[in-house]
Motif scaffolding. Structure first.
Motif, PDB file in Angstrom:
ATOM      1  N   ASN A   1       7.722  -0.316   5.125  1.00  0.00           N
ATOM      2  CA  ASN A   1       7.445   0.124   6.495  1.00  0.00           C
ATOM      3  C   ASN A   1       7.038   1.587   6.533  1.00  0.00           C
ATOM      4  O   ASN A   1       6.177   1.985   7.329  1.00  0.00           O
ATOM      5  CB  ASN A   1       8.666  -0.114   7.380  1.00  0.00           C
ATOM      6  CG  ASN A   1       8.847  -1.579   7.746  1.00  0.00           C
ATOM      7  OD1 ASN A   1       7.887  -2.345   7.720  1.00  0.00           O
ATOM      8  ND2 ASN A   1      10.064  -1.981   8.042  1.00  0.00           N
TER       9      ASN A   1
ATOM     10  N   PHE B   1       3.461   1.764   5.443  1.00  0.00           N
ATOM     11  CA  PHE B   1       2.590   1.379   6.557  1.00  0.00           C
ATOM     12  C   PHE B   1       2.472   2.521   7.572  1.00  0.00           C
ATOM     13  O   PHE B   1       1.414   2.753   8.150  1.00  0.00           O
ATOM     14  CB  PHE B   1       3.145   0.139   7.257  1.00  0.00           C
ATOM     15  CG  PHE B   1       2.936  -1.140   6.495  1.00  0.00           C
ATOM     16  CD1 PHE B   1       1.782  -1.356   5.761  1.00  0.00           C
ATOM     17  CD2 PHE B   1       3.899  -2.136   6.515  1.00  0.00           C
ATOM     18  CE1 PHE B   1       1.579  -2.534   5.060  1.00  0.00           C
ATOM     19  CE2 PHE B   1       3.716  -3.319   5.808  1.00  0.00           C
ATOM     20  CZ  PHE B   1       2.551  -3.512   5.080  1.00  0.00           C
ATOM     21  N   LYS B   2       3.570   3.230   7.784  1.00  0.00           N
ATOM     22  CA  LYS B   2       3.601   4.269   8.815  1.00  0.00           C
ATOM     23  C   LYS B   2       2.851   5.532   8.400  1.00  0.00           C
ATOM     24  O   LYS B   2       2.132   6.124   9.205  1.00  0.00           O
ATOM     25  CB  LYS B   2       5.058   4.616   9.148  1.00  0.00           C
ATOM     26  CG  LYS B   2       5.220   5.660  10.243  1.00  0.00           C
ATOM     27  CD  LYS B   2       6.694   5.876  10.570  1.00  0.00           C
ATOM     28  CE  LYS B   2       6.860   6.912  11.687  1.00  0.00           C
ATOM     29  NZ  LYS B   2       8.292   7.137  12.020  1.00  0.00           N
TER      30      LYS B   2
ATOM     31  N   PRO C   1      -6.790  -2.369   3.665  1.00  0.00           N
ATOM     32  CA  PRO C   1      -7.620  -2.423   4.880  1.00  0.00           C
ATOM     33  C   PRO C   1      -9.068  -2.041   4.623  1.00  0.00           C
ATOM     34  O   PRO C   1      -9.396  -1.347   3.659  1.00  0.00           O
ATOM     35  CB  PRO C   1      -6.927  -1.418   5.810  1.00  0.00           C
ATOM     36  CG  PRO C   1      -5.512  -1.366   5.337  1.00  0.00           C
ATOM     37  CD  PRO C   1      -5.592  -1.532   3.855  1.00  0.00           C
TER      38      PRO C   1
ATOM     39  N   LEU D   1      -2.142   2.198   3.961  1.00  0.00           N
ATOM     40  CA  LEU D   1      -1.836   0.774   3.829  1.00  0.00           C
ATOM     41  C   LEU D   1      -1.877   0.110   5.197  1.00  0.00           C
ATOM     42  O   LEU D   1      -2.060  -1.091   5.307  1.00  0.00           O
ATOM     43  CB  LEU D   1      -0.462   0.561   3.186  1.00  0.00           C
ATOM     44  CG  LEU D   1      -0.362   0.768   1.676  1.00  0.00           C
ATOM     45  CD1 LEU D   1       1.007   0.343   1.179  1.00  0.00           C
ATOM     46  CD2 LEU D   1      -1.435   0.000   0.928  1.00  0.00           C
ATOM     47  N   GLN D   2      -1.657   0.899   6.235  1.00  0.00           N
ATOM     48  CA  GLN D   2      -1.925   0.438   7.601  1.00  0.00           C
ATOM     49  C   GLN D   2      -2.965   1.357   8.206  1.00  0.00           C
ATOM     50  O   GLN D   2      -2.790   2.571   8.250  1.00  0.00           O
ATOM     51  CB  GLN D   2      -0.667   0.430   8.464  1.00  0.00           C
ATOM     52  CG  GLN D   2      -0.930   0.026   9.913  1.00  0.00           C
ATOM     53  CD  GLN D   2       0.332  -0.207  10.715  1.00  0.00           C
ATOM     54  OE1 GLN D   2       1.209  -0.940  10.301  1.00  0.00           O
ATOM     55  NE2 GLN D   2       0.435   0.436  11.875  1.00  0.00           N
ATOM     56  N   SER D   3      -4.052   0.772   8.633  1.00  0.00           N
ATOM     57  CA  SER D   3      -5.146   1.535   9.224  1.00  0.00           C
ATOM     58  C   SER D   3      -5.591   0.813  10.489  1.00  0.00           C
ATOM     59  O   SER D   3      -5.074  -0.244  10.832  1.00  0.00           O
ATOM     60  CB  SER D   3      -6.301   1.643   8.217  1.00  0.00           C
ATOM     61  OG  SER D   3      -7.360   2.406   8.743  1.00  0.00           O
ATOM     62  N   SER D   4      -6.514   1.393  11.183  1.00  0.00           N
ATOM     63  CA  SER D   4      -7.004   0.742  12.405  1.00  0.00           C
ATOM     64  C   SER D   4      -8.524   0.813  12.450  1.00  0.00           C
ATOM     65  O   SER D   4      -9.134   1.732  11.901  1.00  0.00           O
ATOM     66  CB  SER D   4      -6.416   1.396  13.658  1.00  0.00           C
ATOM     67  OG  SER D   4      -6.822   2.746  13.760  1.00  0.00           O
TER      68      SER D   4
ATOM     69  N   SER E   1       2.113  -9.577  16.012  1.00  0.00           N
ATOM     70  CA  SER E   1       3.199  -8.605  16.056  1.00  0.00           C
ATOM     71  C   SER E   1       4.090  -8.877  17.264  1.00  0.00           C
ATOM     72  O   SER E   1       3.790  -9.708  18.116  1.00  0.00           O
ATOM     73  CB  SER E   1       2.632  -7.178  16.154  1.00  0.00           C
ATOM     74  OG  SER E   1       2.043  -6.968  17.426  1.00  0.00           O
TER      75      SER E   1
ATOM     76  N   ARG F   1      -3.405  -4.161   8.104  1.00  0.00           N
ATOM     77  CA  ARG F   1      -2.370  -3.872   7.124  1.00  0.00           C
ATOM     78  C   ARG F   1      -2.765  -4.439   5.764  1.00  0.00           C
ATOM     79  O   ARG F   1      -3.391  -5.491   5.685  1.00  0.00           O
ATOM     80  CB  ARG F   1      -1.027  -4.481   7.541  1.00  0.00           C
ATOM     81  CG  ARG F   1      -0.253  -3.644   8.533  1.00  0.00           C
ATOM     82  CD  ARG F   1       1.138  -4.202   8.732  1.00  0.00           C
ATOM     83  NE  ARG F   1       1.978  -3.285   9.498  1.00  0.00           N
ATOM     84  CZ  ARG F   1       3.255  -3.500   9.792  1.00  0.00           C
ATOM     85  NH1 ARG F   1       3.834  -4.619   9.381  1.00  0.00           N
ATOM     86  NH2 ARG F   1       3.943  -2.618  10.471  1.00  0.00           N
TER      87      ARG F   1
ATOM     88  N   TYR G   1      -2.799  -7.024  12.055  1.00  0.00           N
ATOM     89  CA  TYR G   1      -1.423  -7.025  12.543  1.00  0.00           C
ATOM     90  C   TYR G   1      -1.432  -6.812  14.055  1.00  0.00           C
ATOM     91  O   TYR G   1      -1.708  -5.720  14.539  1.00  0.00           O
ATOM     92  CB  TYR G   1      -0.621  -5.917  11.849  1.00  0.00           C
ATOM     93  CG  TYR G   1       0.840  -5.887  12.233  1.00  0.00           C
ATOM     94  CD1 TYR G   1       1.703  -6.895  11.836  1.00  0.00           C
ATOM     95  CD2 TYR G   1       1.349  -4.846  12.992  1.00  0.00           C
ATOM     96  CE1 TYR G   1       3.036  -6.875  12.188  1.00  0.00           C
ATOM     97  CE2 TYR G   1       2.690  -4.811  13.351  1.00  0.00           C
ATOM     98  CZ  TYR G   1       3.525  -5.838  12.932  1.00  0.00           C
ATOM     99  OH  TYR G   1       4.848  -5.812  13.289  1.00  0.00           O
TER     100      TYR G   1
ATOM    101  N   VAL H   1      -5.486  -3.260  14.457  1.00  0.00           N
ATOM    102  CA  VAL H   1      -4.614  -2.710  13.420  1.00  0.00           C
ATOM    103  C   VAL H   1      -4.716  -3.586  12.173  1.00  0.00           C
ATOM    104  O   VAL H   1      -4.574  -4.807  12.241  1.00  0.00           O
ATOM    105  CB  VAL H   1      -3.152  -2.631  13.907  1.00  0.00           C
ATOM    106  CG1 VAL H   1      -2.239  -2.104  12.800  1.00  0.00           C
ATOM    107  CG2 VAL H   1      -3.062  -1.736  15.133  1.00  0.00           C
TER     108      VAL H   1
END
Length: 841
Positions: A318, A321-322, A265, A326-329, A490, A244, A225, A242
């Motif tokens: 969202n 993700f926050k 991820p 489910l959202q990692s880097s 993004s 997702r 993302y 990033v």
């Protein structure tokens, strides 16, 4: 203490001793443990495991051997450390969620993505993957240097020949002393194409390389993302990518909303993530989730989040993700050893060092093969001399007292070398036959050609580079695959429009909120009165409600019934087939379940001050309220939208237009009346204002059905359509200008045959008309087919409706002649005549 003992004591500064000892330790960790070699992308333990498996003959065509046997081989010969480190290394190289291209073929329990430990080494078995043999190929042809092992009893490779560009395709991670490395995996096909471009042009820029090596490609798939982190990593060797999860908002069999995750991820522990998410739900940190289930099986990963009925799916997603993984880097840190020293490398440098290594391998392999070919040619030359003088050779051998005498006699008689003489003495009698002689002569000619070719390779750099490219092509053909990780740009990405063509699209939004875009040439023109062609499927009572044209670079201002506005770029809308349902708009913007899309405005850009300060947004409601606001008030996009108009009780937003502030406004109501007044009678208001009266309604059941904004350049007619499929065009001049707030004049003679008025549009001869009914049937017809009539007439039939069907939406389609002329031609149909079956889908 004895005097002699004192003489053996050497005073040392403890700081100097500690500094020296720590530097020695840190260098050992950096070079011999934690960092990969830029040439093969392997740390010493990985290299030793692969080489040890080669020693055992565990190629992909042989049977598996116990892991304990492999670990013992590596420990005893090359890696005198704990068996756990060796086994864990081998296990990771056999895990499909850890390695983009696995190097070890494991059999047994090798752990799971949930973090489960593998079975003990006495239970599992392993062998090399086929692709791993490309790392070890040609290792016995003097292509790389060897060094003594820990006890000087054996030799081990300093690095592997590595035809596979492993440092890029599999990446690596490690923590040294004072530095660390974290290199992501990439797609083999992309990397090979990038390397080939570098070979062709060593002055290629990193941005040009990024056209081929697009981004990391993780074994677990998912989504990258945003592109800024990728760009930074490729250009500098450091960046934050990033990631997702791949999530889809669907409905359960009972109609409740769900979020279904099919990919997560890279390096995320699935079980741990679900457990932590459940804890957040219990602690009310994340609202809207009623249940979480892990439905993963052998077919793939599947995590289902059941949502509460009043939850907004996109808001819940969202929040996931926050607050969850489910959202990692992935923090890219491309540190690798170059000639024994650690460096931070960008994409071009990594590719450059790999090509340099492969060039060295090709040179050394060619030199080795040349030596072997020359040695073989030398022997064959001796055979041919012996065969040419076979009688004399036999005579010398028979007359010699021992082999040494015979050898010396042959050397002296025929000026042979000792190697040739030994080979002649060792030659079997069957080689004296005529057929064998032909074989020797043929082989000698072939070997001489090889010698010439090898000499040519060693003398021509371009030829060597061509060999590198050919080997990579072969590798790609056998092991290349499609990218797993999708790249999604993004809002932070700059310049994304530069790589997306700015072309017209048909945007479709259904009554239940599904949105999609299609190329405009997917629609064809039909004559007035046809049955039409099917657009989106009419499932569960859904139908197409909004259909319009927008360019891919445009902004869309999306206005809802409750008076809020959201922003969306056209290229962010998913493209789908003409008959596809599309994607739920809640996946793209945060619209509450109790609200719905009412109008969409195309905006060229929001950065031009002159444009946004001289453009106005005009809104009207079903109760006849009208409001005007400067576009500048909507020029700062927000994820959760903003208020555009205050909606009173029992009212809702109906239509929105963008004007230059000098237009005339026409409002039409269900009862068949319309009013025309200047726009300047409506003063500009703030976003939270409710507006002023635009038209007076006869009764509580009457409603406004549409708004038209006319500018000075308009030489157009007004088109009105009734719910039973009747419509007509009238000159604008037939509608006299009055004051805002009046009742207006008759625009359509409303009868039981025509039904109530449902739409009013301004049209010209060059426009096309798109009419959609509630069952999903769509017809497109040129406006020029409709003749101009008086405003008080009943009109003509525009579309033939089935029983219990009615008009849902009428849209004017404005297209350029070049696009229009490329439409599929159809046979004309007469007025009120149904189209043939071939025209109907």
């Amino acid at each position: 203490m004895a005097e002699s003992d004192k003489e053996n004591i050497i005073p040392i500064n403890i700081e100097d001793e500690m500094r020296g000892a720590y530097i020695d330790y840190s260098m050992s960790v950096i070079i011999s443990r934690a960092l990969p070699d830029v040439r093969d992308g392997l740390k010493p333990v990985h290299r030793r495991v692969l080489y040890g498996m080669l020693d055992l003959g565990l190629t992909h065509t042989k049977s598996h051997k116990k892991s304990a046997r492999i670990v013992g081989e590596v420990l005893g010969k090359y890696h005198p450390h704990g068996d756990t480190s060796v086994y864990d290394t081998m296990v990771r190289m056999a895990q499909h969620w850890s390695m983009r291209y696995m190097l070890v073929d494991g059999q047994g329990n090798f752990g799971s993505i949930d973090g489960d430990s593998p079975a003990a080494m006495r239970y599992t078995e392993a062998r090399l993957q086929h692709i791993a043999e490309e790392m070890l190929g040609d290792i016995n042809k003097d292509t790389i240097d060897f060094q003594p092992n820990f006890d000087d009893s054996l030799k081990e490779p300093v690095c592997l020949p590595s035809k596979l560009p492993n440092i890029l395709v599999n990446g690596t991670s490690g923590i040294a002393v004072g530095m660390a490395t974290n290199m992501p995996p990439h797609n083999l096909s992309e990397v090979i194409e990038g390397i080939k471009q570098y070979v062709d042009n060593e002055d290629i820029t990193i941005s040009e390389l990024m056209q081929y090596v697009k981004a990391p490609d993780f074994p677990t798939g998912a989504i990258i993302y945003g592109y800024q982190g990728v760009k930074s990593a490729f250009e500098t060797g450091r960046g934050r990518v990033v990631m997702r999860a791949r999530a889809e908002i669907t409905e359960s069999k009972t109609g409740k909303p769900q979020i279904v995750v099919s990919e997560i991820p890279y390096q995320v522990n699935k079980a741990s993530m679900i457990e932590k998410t459940a804890a957040m739900v219990n602690d009310k940190r994340i609202d809207g989730i009623s249940d979480i289930r892990d439905e993963s099986d052998r077919k793939g990963l599947r995590i289902v989040y059941d949502l509460k009925r009043d939850a907004v799916p996109n808001v819940v997603l969202n929040n996931l993700f926050k607050y969850t993984q489910l959202q990692s880097s992935f923090g890219v840190n491309n540190v690798a050893l170059v000639k024994g020293r650690p460096y931070t490398l960008n994409l071009k440098q990594i590719i450059g060092y790999y090509v340099e290594h492969r060039h060295d391998v090709v040179v050394r392999r060619t030199q080795f093969e040349l030596q072997e070919a020359e040695r073989r040619a030398h022997l064959l030359q001796g055979y041919l001399i012996a065969l040419d003088n076979i009688d004399r050779v036999i005579e010398i051998i028979r007359g010699s007292r021992d082999p040494e005498t015979a050898r010396n006699s042959l050397i002296k008689e025929f000026e042979l070398t000792e190697i040739q003489a030994r080979a002649i003495l060792d030659m079997r009698l069957q080689r004296l036959t005529g057929l064998e002689r032909e074989k020797i002569e043929s082989e000698y000619d072939e070997v001489l050609k090889q010698v010439a070719y090898y000499n040519e390779v060693l003398g021509n750099r371009d030829l060597r580079m061509g060999i590198i490219k050919d080997e990579l092509d072969e590798l790609n053909q056998r092991f290349g695959d499609e990218r797993r990780t999708q790249i999604v740009h993004s809002a932070e990405d700059i310049g994304i429009e530069d790589i997306i063509p700015n072309e017209p699209m048909v945007i479709t939004i259904s009554h239940k909120g599904y949105i999609k875009r299609n190329h405009i040439d997917e629609y064809r023109s039909q004559a007035r009165g046809g049955v039409g062609s099917r657009g989106a499927s009419a499932k569960d009572g859904d139908f197409t409600e909004h259909l319009f044209i927008a360019n891919t670079h445009n902004y869309l201002l999306i206005f809802t019934e409750m008076g809020r506005v959201y922003w969306l770029k056209v290229f962010e809308i998913p493209e789908a087939g003409k008959a596809a349902k599309g994607r739920a708009i809640q996946n793209l913007i945060n619209i509450p379940a109790t609200d719905g899309v009412r109008a969409v405005i195309n905006v060229k850009n929001l950065d031009d001050p002159d444009y946004i300060n001289n453009s106005h947004i005009v809104m009207c409601t079903v109760n006849g309220t009208i409001k005007k606001t400067v576009l500048e008030a909507f020029s700062r996009p927000r994820v959760n939208g903003i208020n555009a108009i205050t909606i009173n009780d029992n009212d809702r937003l109906l239509d929105v237009n963008m004007t230059d502030g000098k237009s005339e406004i026409v409002l039409a109501v269900q009862s068949g009346r319309a009013i025309r007044f200047p726009e300047d009678e409506v003063r500009p208001m703030g976003r939270n204002a409710a507006g002023v009266r635009g038209i007076s309604l006869d009764s509580g059941e009457d409603r406004v059905v549409g708004m038209v904004c006319l500018d000075d350049a308009d030489e157009k007619t007004l088109l009105v359509v009734s719910e039973n499929g009747y419509g007509k065009r009238s000159d604008i001049d037939e509608y006299r200008i009055t004051r805002r707030g009046g009742k207006g004049v008759k625009t359509l003679n409303v009868t039981s045959k025509t039904g109530k008025l449902v739409s009013i549009k301004k049209v010209a001869d060059q426009d096309d008309l798109m009419i959609i009914n509630k069952s999903g049937i769509m017809i497109r017809t040129p406006v020029s087919n409709l003749r101009v009539m008086g405003r008080a007439t009943q009109g003509v039939r525009l579309i033939r409706l089935n029983n219990d069907d009615s008009i849902a939406s009428v849209t004017k389609v404005e297209i350029e002649d070049s696009i229009k002329s490329s439409q599929e031609e159809i046979n004309p149909a007469s007025t009120d005549t149904p189209a043939s079956e071939e025209e109907t889908t």
